[in-house]
Write a protein that holds these residues in place. Structure first.
Motif, PDB file in Angstrom:
ATOM      1  N   LEU A   1      80.376  63.415  30.525  1.00 57.53           N
ATOM      2  CA  LEU A   1      80.234  62.402  29.485  1.00 57.53           C
ATOM      3  C   LEU A   1      81.361  61.374  29.572  1.00 57.53           C
ATOM      4  O   LEU A   1      81.135  60.175  29.432  1.00 57.53           O
ATOM      5  CB  LEU A   1      80.177  63.043  28.100  1.00 57.53           C
ATOM      6  CG  LEU A   1      79.884  62.113  26.934  1.00 57.53           C
ATOM      7  CD1 LEU A   1      78.631  61.271  27.169  1.00 57.53           C
ATOM      8  CD2 LEU A   1      79.761  62.915  25.638  1.00 57.53           C
ATOM      9  N   GLY A   2      82.559  61.819  29.855  1.00 56.75           N
ATOM     10  CA  GLY A   2      83.670  60.890  30.052  1.00 56.75           C
ATOM     11  C   GLY A   2      83.430  59.966  31.235  1.00 56.75           C
ATOM     12  O   GLY A   2      83.735  58.772  31.182  1.00 56.75           O
ATOM     13  N   MET A   3      82.868  60.512  32.293  1.00 55.58           N
ATOM     14  CA  MET A   3      82.544  59.684  33.464  1.00 55.58           C
ATOM     15  C   MET A   3      81.470  58.658  33.113  1.00 55.58           C
ATOM     16  O   MET A   3      81.548  57.495  33.534  1.00 55.58           O
ATOM     17  CB  MET A   3      82.105  60.577  34.625  1.00 55.58           C
ATOM     18  CG  MET A   3      83.242  61.416  35.182  1.00 55.58           C
ATOM     19  SD  MET A   3      82.702  62.656  36.373  1.00 55.58           S
ATOM     20  CE  MET A   3      81.986  61.657  37.653  1.00 55.58           C
ATOM     21  N   LEU A   4      80.476  59.073  32.346  1.00 55.60           N
ATOM     22  CA  LEU A   4      79.436  58.134  31.925  1.00 55.60           C
ATOM     23  C   LEU A   4      80.023  57.003  31.080  1.00 55.60           C
ATOM     24  O   LEU A   4      79.607  55.847  31.194  1.00 55.60           O
ATOM     25  CB  LEU A   4      78.339  58.868  31.156  1.00 55.60           C
ATOM     26  CG  LEU A   4      77.418  59.734  32.004  1.00 55.60           C
ATOM     27  CD1 LEU A   4      76.638  60.715  31.131  1.00 55.60           C
ATOM     28  CD2 LEU A   4      76.470  58.880  32.833  1.00 55.60           C
ATOM     29  N   MET A   5      81.008  57.317  30.266  1.00 59.51           N
ATOM     30  CA  MET A   5      81.645  56.288  29.440  1.00 59.51           C
ATOM     31  C   MET A   5      82.453  55.307  30.290  1.00 59.51           C
ATOM     32  O   MET A   5      82.468  54.112  30.009  1.00 59.51           O
ATOM     33  CB  MET A   5      82.504  56.936  28.367  1.00 59.51           C
ATOM     34  CG  MET A   5      81.682  57.618  27.307  1.00 59.51           C
ATOM     35  SD  MET A   5      82.750  58.307  26.032  1.00 59.51           S
ATOM     36  CE  MET A   5      81.581  59.354  25.193  1.00 59.51           C
ATOM     37  N   VAL A   6      83.085  55.796  31.330  1.00 63.17           N
ATOM     38  CA  VAL A   6      83.750  54.890  32.280  1.00 63.17           C
ATOM     39  C   VAL A   6      82.700  53.973  32.901  1.00 63.17           C
ATOM     40  O   VAL A   6      82.899  52.759  33.022  1.00 63.17           O
ATOM     41  CB  VAL A   6      84.515  55.677  33.364  1.00 63.17           C
ATOM     42  CG1 VAL A   6      84.942  54.769  34.512  1.00 63.17           C
ATOM     43  CG2 VAL A   6      85.717  56.391  32.762  1.00 63.17           C
ATOM     44  N   GLY A   7      81.562  54.540  33.274  1.00 67.92           N
ATOM     45  CA  GLY A   7      80.465  53.740  33.823  1.00 67.92           C
ATOM     46  C   GLY A   7      79.966  52.703  32.842  1.00 67.92           C
ATOM     47  O   GLY A   7      79.716  51.555  33.207  1.00 67.92           O
ATOM     48  N   ASN A   8      79.824  53.079  31.568  1.00 72.63           N
ATOM     49  CA  ASN A   8      79.418  52.118  30.533  1.00 72.63           C
ATOM     50  C   ASN A   8      80.365  50.930  30.503  1.00 72.63           C
ATOM     51  O   ASN A   8      79.938  49.771  30.488  1.00 72.63           O
ATOM     52  CB  ASN A   8      79.444  52.744  29.139  1.00 72.63           C
ATOM     53  CG  ASN A   8      78.276  53.641  28.826  1.00 72.63           C
ATOM     54  OD1 ASN A   8      78.356  54.421  27.894  1.00 72.63           O
ATOM     55  ND2 ASN A   8      77.191  53.560  29.557  1.00 72.63           N
ATOM     56  N   THR A   9      81.650  51.217  30.475  1.00 75.53           N
ATOM     57  CA  THR A   9      82.654  50.161  30.396  1.00 75.53           C
ATOM     58  C   THR A   9      82.547  49.225  31.597  1.00 75.53           C
ATOM     59  O   THR A   9      82.560  48.000  31.449  1.00 75.53           O
ATOM     60  CB  THR A   9      84.064  50.771  30.304  1.00 75.53           C
ATOM     61  OG1 THR A   9      84.106  51.661  29.173  1.00 75.53           O
ATOM     62  CG2 THR A   9      85.126  49.701  30.148  1.00 75.53           C
ATOM     63  N   GLY A  10      82.393  49.793  32.777  1.00 77.56           N
ATOM     64  CA  GLY A  10      82.262  48.970  33.975  1.00 77.56           C
ATOM     65  C   GLY A  10      80.996  48.137  33.983  1.00 77.56           C
ATOM     66  O   GLY A  10      81.033  46.927  34.256  1.00 77.56           O
ATOM     67  N   ILE A  11      79.873  48.751  33.670  1.00 76.55           N
ATOM     68  CA  ILE A  11      78.599  48.022  33.649  1.00 76.55           C
ATOM     69  C   ILE A  11      78.630  46.937  32.570  1.00 76.55           C
ATOM     70  O   ILE A  11      78.135  45.830  32.783  1.00 76.55           O
ATOM     71  CB  ILE A  11      77.411  48.985  33.470  1.00 76.55           C
ATOM     72  CG1 ILE A  11      77.262  49.891  34.693  1.00 76.55           C
ATOM     73  CG2 ILE A  11      76.115  48.217  33.177  1.00 76.55           C
ATOM     74  CD1 ILE A  11      77.020  49.161  36.014  1.00 76.55           C
ATOM     75  N   ASN A  12      79.245  47.231  31.430  1.00 74.95           N
ATOM     76  CA  ASN A  12      79.381  46.197  30.399  1.00 74.95           C
ATOM     77  C   ASN A  12      80.140  44.987  30.937  1.00 74.95           C
ATOM     78  O   ASN A  12      79.791  43.848  30.643  1.00 74.95           O
ATOM     79  CB  ASN A  12      80.093  46.761  29.161  1.00 74.95           C
ATOM     80  CG  ASN A  12      79.229  47.705  28.363  1.00 74.95           C
ATOM     81  OD1 ASN A  12      78.008  47.737  28.514  1.00 74.95           O
ATOM     82  ND2 ASN A  12      79.870  48.500  27.519  1.00 74.95           N
ATOM     83  N   ARG A  13      81.158  45.224  31.733  1.00 75.04           N
ATOM     84  CA  ARG A  13      81.924  44.115  32.309  1.00 75.04           C
ATOM     85  C   ARG A  13      81.070  43.247  33.231  1.00 75.04           C
ATOM     86  O   ARG A  13      81.265  42.042  33.312  1.00 75.04           O
ATOM     87  CB  ARG A  13      83.132  44.643  33.082  1.00 75.04           C
ATOM     88  CG  ARG A  13      84.204  45.234  32.204  1.00 75.04           C
ATOM     89  CD  ARG A  13      85.354  45.762  33.025  1.00 75.04           C
ATOM     90  NE  ARG A  13      86.425  46.248  32.167  1.00 75.04           N
ATOM     91  CZ  ARG A  13      87.643  46.543  32.604  1.00 75.04           C
ATOM     92  NH1 ARG A  13      87.943  46.404  33.896  1.00 75.04           N
ATOM     93  NH2 ARG A  13      88.563  46.981  31.765  1.00 75.04           N
ATOM     94  N   VAL A  14      80.134  43.862  33.923  1.00 78.75           N
ATOM     95  CA  VAL A  14      79.242  43.093  34.812  1.00 78.75           C
ATOM     96  C   VAL A  14      78.214  42.324  33.992  1.00 78.75           C
ATOM     97  O   VAL A  14      77.840  41.205  34.347  1.00 78.75           O
ATOM     98  CB  VAL A  14      78.539  44.028  35.824  1.00 78.75           C
ATOM     99  CG1 VAL A  14      77.585  43.247  36.718  1.00 78.75           C
ATOM    100  CG2 VAL A  14      79.563  44.782  36.679  1.00 78.75           C
TER     101      VAL A  14
END
Length: 140
Positions: free
Chosen positions: A28-41
């Motif tokens: 879940l923590g990894m998915l949240m890192v992914g959310n943050t990155g995808i949001n930046r794109v």
């Protein structure tokens, strides 16, 4: 359907970033890192006006991710990490990172703001921060 453009190299790149930045906080923590990155794109605001690919997001300077400076990031992406990356590319979001553009791992409590951005919550070791809707409507 993907919420950002991508190629297979970028899926693996995002998977490596998610593992290197968030593995200590579990899937879940990894998915949240992914959310943050995808949001930046996805957005075109604040520090991310010229970030329009996963590649550019991962290696953004200044303001990028510390993991890209460490050897662990450069290890091959694992299949389970690639699957998590695909989920975030498809638009799955997880609170408190749903609309986050920043996160960091403090020594103690999460501050209410970080670089004038509001704390949206903490998940295990990481605090997540969101822009205002006025500053960055596409984050919502």
């Amino acid at each position: 359907m993907a919420v950002v453009p991508f190629n297979e190299k970028e899926v693996k790149l995002l998977a490596r970033l998610m593992r290197a930045e968030g593995e200590g906080d579990g899937q879940l923590g990894m998915l949240m890192v992914g959310n943050t990155g995808i949001n930046r794109v996805r957005v075109r605001c604040l520090d991310f006006k010229d970030i329009n690919t996963i590649q550019r997001m991962v290696f953004q300077k200044p303001g990028g991710f510390e993991a890209t400076q460490k050897g662990y990031f450069y290890q091959r992406a694992r299949e389970k990490d690639i699957n998590l990356a695909r989920r975030t590319i498809k638009g799955e979001r997880f609170h408190p990172a749903s609309n986050a553009l920043w996160f960091f791992r403090p020594e103690g409590d999460c501050p209410p703001q970080w670089y004038n951005q509001t704390n949206s919550g903490r998940f295990k070791a990481h605090c997540f921060f969101i822009p205002t809707r006025a500053d960055c409507p596409k984050a919502y």
